[in-house]
Each structure stands twice: as structure tokens, then as C-alpha cells.
Design a protein around this motif. Structure first.
Motif, PDB file in Angstrom:
ATOM      1  N   ALA A 287      10.303  -0.441  -3.202  1.00 57.19           N
ATOM      2  CA  ALA A 287      11.090   0.517  -2.415  1.00 57.19           C
ATOM      3  C   ALA A 287      10.773   0.336  -0.940  1.00 57.19           C
ATOM      4  CB  ALA A 287      10.759   1.942  -2.853  1.00 57.19           C
ATOM      5  N   ARG A 289      11.167   2.493   2.692  1.00 54.37           N
ATOM      6  CA  ARG A 289      11.507   3.830   3.212  1.00 54.37           C
ATOM      7  C   ARG A 289      10.965   3.985   4.614  1.00 54.37           C
ATOM      8  NH1 ARG A 289       6.840   6.581   3.274  1.00 54.37           N
ATOM      9  NH2 ARG A 289       5.218   6.043   1.782  1.00 54.37           N
ATOM     10  N   GLY A 290      11.405   5.042   5.292  1.00 57.55           N
ATOM     11  CA  GLY A 290      10.845   5.361   6.595  1.00 57.55           C
ATOM     12  C   GLY A 290       9.547   6.125   6.403  1.00 57.55           C
ATOM     13  N   ARG A 293       9.087   9.814   4.065  1.00 54.45           N
ATOM     14  CA  ARG A 293      10.345   9.950   3.300  1.00 54.45           C
ATOM     15  C   ARG A 293      11.578  10.067   4.188  1.00 54.45           C
ATOM     16  NH1 ARG A 293       8.900   8.183  -1.278  1.00 54.45           N
ATOM     17  NH2 ARG A 293       6.755   8.709  -1.621  1.00 54.45           N
ATOM     18  N   GLU A 294      11.428   9.852   5.491  1.00 50.72           N
ATOM     19  CA  GLU A 294      12.611   9.943   6.348  1.00 50.72           C
ATOM     20  C   GLU A 294      13.371   8.628   6.294  1.00 50.72           C
ATOM     21  OE1 GLU A 294      11.666  11.131  10.251  1.00 50.72           O
ATOM     22  OE2 GLU A 294      10.915  13.087   9.602  1.00 50.72           O
ATOM     23  N   GLN A 295      14.623   8.678   6.767  1.00 51.13           N
ATOM     24  CA  GLN A 295      15.395   7.436   6.756  1.00 51.13           C
ATOM     25  C   GLN A 295      14.819   6.458   7.783  1.00 51.13           C
ATOM     26  OE1 GLN A 295      19.297   8.917   7.438  1.00 51.13           O
ATOM     27  NE2 GLN A 295      19.088   8.949   9.637  1.00 51.13           N
ATOM     28  N   ILE A 296      15.130   5.194   7.601  1.00 53.79           N
ATOM     29  CA  ILE A 296      14.569   4.156   8.472  1.00 53.79           C
ATOM     30  C   ILE A 296      15.412   4.077   9.742  1.00 53.79           C
ATOM     31  CG2 ILE A 296      13.962   1.718   8.622  1.00 53.79           C
ATOM     32  CD1 ILE A 296      14.066   1.723   5.502  1.00 53.79           C
ATOM     33  N   ALA A 302       8.585   1.556   9.069  1.00 53.84           N
ATOM     34  CA  ALA A 302       9.134   1.325   7.728  1.00 53.84           C
ATOM     35  C   ALA A 302       7.978   1.016   6.794  1.00 53.84           C
ATOM     36  CB  ALA A 302      10.124   0.165   7.748  1.00 53.84           C
ATOM     37  N   PHE A 386      18.163  -2.027   1.748  1.00 56.10           N
ATOM     38  CA  PHE A 386      17.899  -0.767   2.457  1.00 56.10           C
ATOM     39  C   PHE A 386      18.766  -0.681   3.711  1.00 56.10           C
ATOM     40  CE2 PHE A 386      15.351  -2.585   5.908  1.00 56.10           C
ATOM     41  CZ  PHE A 386      14.957  -3.790   5.359  1.00 56.10           C
TER      42      PHE A 386
END
Ligand SMILES: Nc1ncnc2c1ncn2[C@@H]1O[C@H](COP(=O)(O)OP(=O)(O)OP(=O)(O)O)[C@@H](O)[C@H]1O
Length: 415
Positions: A287, A289-290, A293-296, A302, A386
Motif C-alpha cells: 500500500a 499512502r500519505g 492516512r492522509e492523501q498523498i 509518502a 496510487f
């Protein structure tokens, strides 16, 4: 009253259909008679009715290369034609040059056409390079004096000074392509059609071709450019047309057409190599992710989390890479991990991901540390995709090729 003639440089294709018969083998008299009978029966049917049936014509032998193409290109526009092999790009260019004719529909190209659609197209092998230049000029309707004024530029661009009085049949394919492109691009056509010219030349000549296309565009010529080199098409063309199995899937900005085309390649699972079964090192989870859990975000953190399994023990070099779409690898790096024969998680943090907005693919592979050139322990494969949120990259000047997208933070001040 006849309609106003379109201004030079206008291309108009209306409801264009083109089909081919794939089998060019010899036919028995019996087959010919059977075909003639079928053709007679066919005449009673409308073209579109015959065109239905998933690319097969009514007689079951024809396949459709182009189906109902509608395109209107205005003078001075630069259009990139993209699409996978066999999608109909070259066929469309050939119809525009009248090397072949549509089965149904109408094509109008206003003005003089310069075209490089096949390496040897328009080049006569028994004539010298010099004679070919004058012949091509005459075909374009130029006077001898007008061709003479551009002759030296053509020879210099094509790098043929020592060979211009030799018969073209003694040229290498690279020399023929250079002559063909130079003639098409220097005799000031209203419409320039270029198909895969970049596939043959070396890197320096490719850049010269792109540069010439940009100059020609600045002079107001209409350009239609076909290439599988998406970065090159993007750098020259403002408008993009994605052809898919003979139909126009997207007609919009070059960025829109490229994003849709790349997206379709990615969505076509099976086109991306998956991990092979029974490899000693197995990827169990992956996986991207940012942070938290935030968006990248472009330039932001990242985190790549993977779980590796398999019976292998000892040091293993893990290869990690990121590509734009499925093709252009933007960056890659290696990291040695120690396997103990059980499942284990690994986390890689990239504090500043240098990617602009877009969809990317994460690739993984593994080799033994003892034998880095030997058989892969885990084959290089697309592990996951992603999205990165942030600004689009600013476009470079036209005809400047951007190989891969890299987001570099920057600031300006006035001094
Ligand atoms: N002269 C021909 N005779 C028979 N079939 C043809 C002929 N020319 C093209 N085709 C077929 O028409 C379809 C479209 O071909 P075309 O060469 O236009 O595709 P393309 O998008 O240019 O492909 P590529 O990217 O591989 O050059 C293909 O299925 C091809 O096999």
C-alpha cells in the motif's frame, strides 16, 4: 450555390469508414465466383448496415480499420494521434494524403500536403536525392526557383551533403527517412502529416525533427503527428485524438487524451506484468499512502508499506520503482532487507515525494544480495497504483521533450 472553399490548412473528415481484407492469398476461381455473388447481394445493403457486426463486414472477410471518424482540424492546429497498435492511426494519415481512399465518408484537406507516412513514401529509389527534392517540390506545386531557395536547408537538415547526387536506392533507411522528413517539412506545406518519424532516427535527429515541427507550427502550418513516443507527442501537440479500434475515443486537449489513453492501458489488467507464481520471495501486501492516512500531496510525505513472505532466508535486495502510467519509470532505488523465512512487514518513508498530480504505478522486485545479476527472487512487477494530489506540471516550451514528471519545489523573487 457551391459552399465557400475551406482555408488552406483545414482538414475535415466526415463519417469516414475504411476496411481491409486481411487475406491477400491466392483465390481459386470457385472462391472468386462466390465472392462476386456476395458482392452483388451486398450492393443492396446500406454501408452502415454492412459495417456492423464487430469489425466484420457482411461477407465476414473484411475488418474495419476506421469506423465513422469525424474530425475537423483548423489551420495551424497541432494534433497528436495516439492509440495502440492497429488502432487505425496510419490508415487515417494515408487517407488524408490520398494514398488510399475511404470506403464511405468524405475527406477534405485544403492546401498543400507534406507527409512522411512511410520511410520511403514519395521517395523514388532510382532518382538521386537532388532529383527527388525537385520532384517532390513539383508535386507540391512549387516552382523550380522556389525549391532551389530551400534546397540547401533541406540537404543540411538531412545531413546528406556528400550523398545528394547518389541514387536514393543506395541510401540507408536512416538517410531515406531524413530526406523524406526534410523534404516534407521544408517545402512549406499547409498541412504536415508525420507518422513515427522518431522511431528511426537517432536521439539528435529526433530532437531536430521536433524542433522543425515547432518552427513549422509557428509558421501557421497544420500538423498531425502520430507516434508511440507519448512525451514527444505531448511536447508538440496542443490537441490530442485517441483512436481505439478504429474509433475516436477522446478528442480534446493533448493532456486529456493522454490521461484517458494511459488510464485505459492501466485498467486493462493483464497488460501489466503481475508477480509470477511460485517465486521464492512473495509480496503479500502493498500500500502507498500519505502521512497519517492522509492523501498523498506533491512534495509531501509518502509511505510505502509492504509485507513479504516466502521461505527464503538471508540478505535480499529489494528494488522499488515508480512509473507514470505503465511506461515511464520516474525513479527507482534499492534497499537490502534480511529475510528469516517468515512473513515480515517493511515500511519505506519518502519525506518529499517529487511527483506532480497524477496516477502512478509502484513496481517491486527482489534479487539475492549474493547474486544481484542472477535469477530474480521476486520478478519486477506492478504492485499497486496510487494518486498524487497537487499542481499539474507547467508545460515546457513546444517541442521540448519532458521524459518524466518530476515536481521540484521552487520560489521566485524579483531582484
Ligand atoms: N494494407 C492493409 N491491408 C490489410 N489490412 C491493413 C492494411 N493496412 C492496415 N491494415 C489493418 O488495419 C488496422 C489499422 O492499421 P493501422 O496501421 O492504421 O494501425 P496503427 O494505429 O497505425 O498501428 P501501429 O501503431 O502499429 O502503426 C490493423 O488491423 C491493420 O492490420
Amino acid at each position: 450555390m457551391s459552399p465557400e472553399p475551406a482555408p488552406a490548412g483545414t482538414i475535415r473528415a466526415e463519417h469516414v469508414w475504411k476496411r481491409f481484407r486481411p487475406d491477400h492469398g491466392r483465390l481459386l476461381l470457385r472462391d472468386r465466383i462466390e465472392r462476386a455473388g456476395r458482392r452483388l447481394r451486398d450492393r443492396a445493403t446500406a454501408p452502415t448496415a454492412r459495417a456492423t457486426g464487430g469489425g466484420r463486414g457482411g461477407d465476414g472477410e473484411w475488418s474495419w480499420a476506421l469506423r465513422d471518424i469525424d474530425l475537423h482540424i483548423r489551420p495551424g492546429e497541432s494534433v497528436g494521434l495516439i492509440g495502440s497498435n492497429g488502432s487505425g492511426k496510419s490508415t487515417l494519415l494515408k487517407l488524408l494524403t490520398r494514398v488510399m481512399y475511404p470506403y464511405a465518408g468524405r475527406i477534405d484537406v485544403a492546401g498543400r500536403i507534406g507527409a512522411l507516412i512511410e520511410i520511403r513514401a514519395g521517395i523514388h529509389p532510382d532518382l538521386t536525392g537532388r532529383e527527388n527534392i525537385y520532384l517532390f517540390g513539383a508535386l507540391l506545386g512549387l516552382r523550380r526557383r522556389e525549391v532551389a531557395a530551400r534546397f540547401d536547408d533541406i540537404v543540411e537538415f538531412a545531413q546528406l551533403a556528400g550523398a545528394i547526387d547518389r541514387q536514393v536506392k543506395f541510401y540507408s533507411s536512416g538517410m531515406q527517412m531524413r530526406l523524406g522528413f526534410a523534404v516534407a517539412a521544408y517545402l512549406e506545406p499547409d498541412v504536415l502529416l508525420v507518422d513515427e518519424v522518431l522511431a528511426v532516427g537517432d536521439a539528435v535527429f529526433q530532437h531536430k525533427c521536433l524542433d522543425r515541427m515547432r518552427q513549422v507550427l509557428e509558421q501557421g502550418t497544420t500538423l498531425v503527428f502520430v507516434s508511440h513516443d507519448l512525451a514527444a507527442v505531448e511536447s508538440v501537440c496542443g490537441r490530442g485524438v485517441w483512436l481505439d479500434r478504429g474509433t475516436v475515443r477522446v478528442d480534446g486537449t493533448m493532456q486529456q487524451a493522454l490521461a484517458a489513453y494511459r488510464g485505459s492501458i492501466e485498467a486493462g489488467t493483464g497488460q501489466q506484468p503481475a508477480q509470477r507464481a511460485d517465486e521464492p520471495v512473495r509480496l503479500l501486501k502493498c500500500a502507498v499512502r500519505g502521512a497519517e492516512r492522509e492523501q498523498i500531496a506533491s512534495g509531501g510525505p509518502a509511505v510505502v508499506e509492504i509485507e513479504i513472505g516466502g521461505d527464503t532466508t538471508g540478505p535480499v535486495v529489494l528494488h522499488l520503482g515508480v512509473s507514470e502510467g505503465t511506461a515511464n519509470l520516474v525513479f527507482s532505488f534499492n534497499h537490502e532487507i534480511l529475510l528469516d523465512g517468515g512473513d515480515a512487514g517493511h515500511r519505506c518513508t519518502l519525506p518529499h515525494l517529487p511527483l506532480p498530480r497524477g496516477r502512478y504505478t509502484l513496481w517491486l522486485g527482489a534479487h539475492s544480495s549474493w547474486d544481484p545479476d542472477g535469477q530474480a527472487l521476486m520478478s519486477w512487477h506492478a504492485a499497486t497504483s496510487f494518486d498524487v494530489h497537487g499542481p499539474e506540471l507547467d508545460a515546457p516550451p513546444r517541442a521540448v521533450v519532458r521524459a518524466a514528471p518530476v515536481f521540484v519545489p521552487h520560489s521566485w523573487e524579483r531582484l
